[in-house]
Design a protein around this motif. Structure first.
Motif, PDB file in Angstrom:
ATOM      1  N   ASP A 156       0.820  -1.212   0.000  1.00 12.09           N
ATOM      2  CA  ASP A 156       0.000   0.000   0.000  1.00 12.09           C
ATOM      3  C   ASP A 156       0.854   1.263   0.000  1.00 12.09           C
ATOM      4  O   ASP A 156       0.508   2.269  -0.626  1.00 12.09           O
ATOM      5  CB  ASP A 156      -0.938   0.012   1.215  1.00 12.09           C
TER       6      ASP A 156
ATOM      7  N   LEU B   9       2.070   1.801  -3.493  1.00 11.14           N
ATOM      8  CA  LEU B   9       0.935   2.201  -4.319  1.00 11.14           C
ATOM      9  C   LEU B   9       0.587   3.669  -4.082  1.00 11.14           C
ATOM     10  O   LEU B   9       0.307   4.416  -5.025  1.00 11.14           O
ATOM     11  CB  LEU B   9      -0.268   1.316  -4.011  1.00 11.14           C
TER      12      LEU B   9
ATOM     13  N   GLY C  70       0.780   6.772  -6.649  1.00  7.74           N
ATOM     14  CA  GLY C  70      -0.449   7.530  -6.816  1.00  7.74           C
ATOM     15  C   GLY C  70      -0.244   9.032  -6.738  1.00  7.74           C
ATOM     16  O   GLY C  70      -1.107   9.802  -7.176  1.00  7.74           O
TER      17      GLY C  70
ATOM     18  N   GLN D 194       2.234   8.556 -14.442  1.00 11.81           N
ATOM     19  CA  GLN D 194       1.992   7.139 -14.148  1.00 11.81           C
ATOM     20  C   GLN D 194       2.010   6.310 -15.427  1.00 11.81           C
ATOM     21  O   GLN D 194       2.563   5.202 -15.449  1.00 11.81           O
ATOM     22  CB  GLN D 194       0.656   6.982 -13.428  1.00 11.81           C
TER      23      GLN D 194
END
Length: 208
Positions: free
Chosen positions: A120, A123, A127, A134
């Motif tokens: 996470d 990620l 993000g 991206q």
């Protein structure tokens, strides 16, 4: 000269290499942190994730060995440890009694759910990039993964044929690489399609 030596880290390629090395260290640290709380090693976590998401046909000791890039004996030892913990169960896989299948127990399924957030942090970091950044980063990583696959540094364990990303004979005028992989957006030679790929997704998962 080595990119590990800051005095000689002059080119973008050298700086990027070390940055990816640091990211690899960060990923390992994230898995160690989750694993410490669950009393599991990173290899055991990889095994549980494999057993949750791999196709049923490859959830075997042999399939696990390919996934981890280790010998059959080593994969069997990993499975033994998880079996003693009550997280994994062995079973006969198909008509061949020599093929040992592996499956998550109810406790194992619950445990892997707790572990799935290990990335996470990474990620969230990705993000923070813009959508265009991206997309560009994704493309660059695809190129790097493809190169590492050719060098044998990335383990592969599912074949192209029957995968939703595989486009047979998409380049009929190319005698060297007539096929195409939509996942890495690159041509494929006939010989490359016999390799097994960690990004394999069966066509049945799309149509069914």
């Amino acid at each position: 000269m080595s990119p590990f030596d800051p005095r000689f880290r002059r080119t973008s390629a050298e700086r990027s290499t070390v940055a990816l090395y640091r990211i690899a260290q960060a990923i390992e640290a994230l898995f160690r942190k989750r694993g410490k709380a669950a009393r599991l090693t990173p290899t055991q976590i990889d095994t549980l994730l494999f057993l949750k998401y791999a196709r049923p046909g490859v959830r075997t000791v042999g399939g696990l060995a390919q996934r981890l890039g280790v010998t059959y004996a080593t994969a069997s030892v990993v499975a033994d440890g998880l079996e003693r913990r009550g997280l994994v169960a062995r079973r006969v896989a198909g008509p061949d009694l020599r093929v040992v299948g592996l499956a998550l127990t109810e406790q194992g399924a619950a445990r892997v759910t707790e572990l799935e957030g290990a990335l996470d942090g990474l990620l969230a970091a990705i993000g923070e990039l813009t959508a265009n950044e991206q997309a560009y980063f994704d493309r660059i990583l695809q190129v790097l993964v493809r190169s590492l696959q050719r060098a044998g540094a990335v383990q592969v364990y599912e074949m192209c044929w029957g995968c939703q990303f595989f486009r047979p004979n998409a380049h009929p005028d190319d005698p060297v690489a007539p096929h195409h992989c939509a996942f890495v957006d690159a041509p494929l030679a006939d010989g490359d399609t016999t390799f097994e790929c960690p990004d394999f997704v069966p066509v049945a998962m799309v149509s069914g």
